[in-house]
Write a protein that holds these residues in place. Structure first.
Motif, PDB file in Angstrom:
ATOM      1  N   THR A 216       0.840  -1.194   0.000  1.00 17.72           N
ATOM      2  CA  THR A 216       0.000   0.000   0.000  1.00 17.72           C
ATOM      3  C   THR A 216       0.879   1.249   0.000  1.00 17.72           C
ATOM      4  N   PRO A 217       0.349   2.389  -0.456  1.00 18.93           N
ATOM      5  CA  PRO A 217       1.159   3.614  -0.537  1.00 18.93           C
ATOM      6  C   PRO A 217       1.705   4.095   0.800  1.00 18.93           C
ATOM      7  N   ASP A 218       1.057   3.755   1.901  1.00 24.22           N
ATOM      8  CA  ASP A 218       1.497   4.286   3.192  1.00 24.22           C
ATOM      9  C   ASP A 218       2.800   3.670   3.687  1.00 24.22           C
ATOM     10  N   VAL A 219       3.286   2.612   3.032  1.00 27.46           N
ATOM     11  CA  VAL A 219       4.552   2.000   3.456  1.00 27.46           C
ATOM     12  C   VAL A 219       5.705   2.405   2.540  1.00 27.46           C
ATOM     13  N   LEU A 220       5.437   3.274   1.569  1.00 25.86           N
ATOM     14  CA  LEU A 220       6.468   3.738   0.641  1.00 25.86           C
ATOM     15  C   LEU A 220       6.658   5.245   0.787  1.00 25.86           C
ATOM     16  N   THR A 221       7.861   5.708   0.465  1.00 30.14           N
ATOM     17  CA  THR A 221       8.109   7.146   0.441  1.00 30.14           C
ATOM     18  C   THR A 221       7.978   7.654  -0.988  1.00 30.14           C
ATOM     19  N   ARG A 222       7.809   8.955  -1.104  1.00 35.95           N
ATOM     20  CA  ARG A 222       7.620   9.544  -2.432  1.00 35.95           C
ATOM     21  C   ARG A 222       8.880   9.476  -3.289  1.00 35.95           C
ATOM     22  N   LYS A 223      10.034   9.338  -2.656  1.00 35.82           N
ATOM     23  CA  LYS A 223      11.289   9.285  -3.406  1.00 35.82           C
ATOM     24  C   LYS A 223      11.812   7.857  -3.561  1.00 35.82           C
ATOM     25  N   SER A 224      10.968   6.895  -3.279  1.00 32.84           N
ATOM     26  CA  SER A 224      11.378   5.497  -3.387  1.00 32.84           C
ATOM     27  C   SER A 224      11.678   5.130  -4.838  1.00 32.84           C
ATOM     28  N   LYS A 225      12.716   4.309  -5.027  1.00 41.20           N
ATOM     29  CA  LYS A 225      13.070   3.835  -6.366  1.00 41.20           C
ATOM     30  C   LYS A 225      12.447   2.475  -6.673  1.00 41.20           C
ATOM     31  N   ARG A 226      11.588   2.029  -5.802  1.00 44.43           N
ATOM     32  CA  ARG A 226      10.964   0.720  -5.990  1.00 44.43           C
ATOM     33  C   ARG A 226      10.014   0.742  -7.182  1.00 44.43           C
ATOM     34  N   ASN A 227      10.045  -0.310  -7.986  1.00 48.77           N
ATOM     35  CA  ASN A 227       9.139  -0.450  -9.123  1.00 48.77           C
ATOM     36  C   ASN A 227       7.832  -1.085  -8.660  1.00 48.77           C
ATOM     37  N   VAL A 228       6.729  -0.417  -8.936  1.00 46.58           N
ATOM     38  CA  VAL A 228       5.405  -0.923  -8.558  1.00 46.58           C
ATOM     39  C   VAL A 228       4.468  -0.794  -9.757  1.00 46.58           C
ATOM     40  N   TRP A 229       3.263  -1.319  -9.593  1.00 44.82           N
ATOM     41  CA  TRP A 229       2.280  -1.314 -10.681  1.00 44.82           C
ATOM     42  C   TRP A 229       1.422  -0.050 -10.635  1.00 44.82           C
ATOM     43  N   TRP A 230       1.165   0.489 -11.831  1.00 41.57           N
ATOM     44  CA  TRP A 230       0.288   1.651 -11.992  1.00 41.57           C
ATOM     45  C   TRP A 230      -0.692   1.354 -13.123  1.00 41.57           C
TER      46      TRP A 230
END
Length: 479
Positions: A216-230
């Motif tokens: 979920t978005p609440d466990v990621l930061t806005r500057k994260s380089k992690r690849n996720v689905w959009w």
């Protein structure tokens, strides 16, 4: 005068060159041709710094901007003429050939040595087969990254490392009262929440909950380089992209490809047109050059006059698409709830001395933005060295160090002053010269603020993220 390019304009220039931004830029800040942009090649994925001027020049010449792609193509062309037999012999060995594996390791070590000799860090050895070796290197002083042939390595344009050890925290030239950053990383220095769930760029509308579950978005930061689905709200394409890219500018690869195709078609049409072909441009033309001979794709700046009376210098396509840049700036300044340098970058505000030519002191960090191009005198907090440059230039990654002592913006000492006080001055690097997430070749030593006899080694991450303090004091408290 350097040509000004808006953030939207730079995105089009990058797309046309097969590049995209590799870090989160400031959408409020435009660019000039002398800026270094940290980009990613959409073909090979190599990240490198290029100037917009260089990108536009290579595009106009029909040459690949990405140096990795360029030199790889050059290698293939050379082998086609001179080394086809060598290439065949090399490919017959296969990936599992122990001889080739040994040769690769030897080539990597050789490339590392050569990079270090010229004050670079080897990021990756791209090609070590027949032909010239292609490497990606990063300057250890300014951080500029680029792809080149190994034997083309020379001293970086920044001049190389200067006083890498920096100024010890105890000898800091000027201490500034500041709040310590939260150790859990929940808030950025500007005061904005770091959580992706608090992002207001509109990217949350693109979040693909089904494919990302249970993330979920609440466990990621806005500057994260992690690849996720959009998922694109327009064409409903589901795709993978890094978080930091989508928080800056949500975009769909399929829609972007369509836009790029349209841009290419328009650009080809502009190549056959002059300024005089557009009545509005011709009416606004106020330059000595002949508008009947100036191409619409010319990247040089020309003088225009807008209906309000401003005389901006812009490229023809920029004025046609975006209008007068002074009028745009006036509209931006009239917007409510604006934030200035004091709020967006307190560290820069702390190093602010004065604006060149502003004897009355009208301009301060409280009414000047981080994107300003006013010439400002700065004083390094660590060593007291003074120099002149603009706020927007200081905000660029390539210019974020003091030219005298190497102090870096966003340093460990600035963000965590109480921890920096315990930094052992015998460490090879000053806490002003490394960031909380910077790579170190050593484990830092610490001296307890309560008892100087307590000395220990511990990583910065352990001290910041896990809030670990002096182990001797902790043991005594537990006992």
């Amino acid at each position: 005068m350097a040509a000004y390019v808006s953030s939207n304009g730079i995105e089009g220039i990058l797309r046309h060159a097969g590049l995209r931004m590799a870090e989160s830029p400031n959408p409020a800040r435009g660019y000039v041709r002398e800026d270094y942009l940290f980009t990613e090649c959409m073909v090979c994925g190599v990240e490198a710094h290029y100037k917009p001027q260089y990108i536009m020049q290579k595009t106009q010449e029909g040459e690949q901007t990405c140096r990795a792609c360029h030199w790889r193509a050059w290698n293939r062309g050379s082998l086609a003429v001179y080394g086809r037999q060598v290439e065949t012999q090399h490919s017959e060995g296969g990936e599992d050939d122990p001889l080739l594996a040994y040769e690769h390791e030897r080539n990597v070590r050789s490339a590392q040595r050569r990079a270090q000799e010229h004050d670079y860090e080897l990021v990756v050895l791209l090609d070590d087969g027949p032909g010239d070796r292609i490497v990606v290197t990063r300057c250890i002083n300014c951080g500029k990254q680029g792809a080149r042939r190994l034997y083309d390595l020379g001293r970086c344009s920044c001049g190389g490392p200067r006083a890498r050890e920096g100024v010890s925290y105890a000898n800091t030239a000027r201490q500034v009262a500041r709040e310590e950053m939260p150790h859990d990383g929940s808030v950025y220095e500007s005061g904005e929440p770091a959580s992706l769930a608090a992002c207001t760029s509109g990217c949350l509308e693109w979040w693909d909950s089904a494919r990302n579950a249970p993330l979920t978005p609440d466990v990621l930061t806005r500057k994260s380089k992690r690849n996720v689905w959009w998922i694109c709200p327009r064409c409903h394409l589901s795709f993978v992209a890094p978080v930091y890219w989508m928080t800056w500018h949500p975009s769909c690869p399929e829609c972007t490809q369509v836009q790029q195709l349209r841009f290419s078609i328009d650009w080809e049409e502009h190549k056959r047109q002059d300024v005089a072909d557009y009545p509005d441009l011709l009416a606004a033309w106020d330059d000595e050059a002949n508008p009947f001979t100036v191409s619409m794709t010319d990247y040089r700046s020309y003088r225009f006059v807008c209906p309000v009376g401003h005389h901006p210098r812009q490229t023809p396509s920029s004025y046609l698409n975006d209008g007068c840049r002074h009028c745009r700036a006036a509209r931006t300044q009239a917007e409510p709830n604006q934030v200035f340098l004091r709020q967006t970058n307190p560290e820069l505000a702390a190093e602010w001395v004065r604006v060149i030519g502003d004897a009355e002191g009208r301009y301060t960090p409280d009414n000047v933005k981080e994107s300003s191009r006013r010439k400002v005198v700065w004083s390094c907090l660590a060593c007291g060295y003074e120099w002149t440059t603009t706020p927007r230039e200081r905000g660029l990654r390539i210019n974020n160090r003091c030219k005298n002592c190497g102090k870096v913006l966003g340093s460990f000492a600035w963000k965590y002053p109480s921890l920096a006080e315990e930094w052992d001055p015998r460490n090879p690097t000053s806490p002003w010269n490394t960031t909380p997430t910077g790579r170190l070749t050593f484990k830092p030593r610490w001296i307890c603020a309560r008892n100087p006899d307590h000395r220990w080694e511990m990583s910065i991450a352990s001290r910041v993220k896990h809030s670990k303090g002096c182990p001797f004091c902790a043991e005594r408290s537990a006992g």
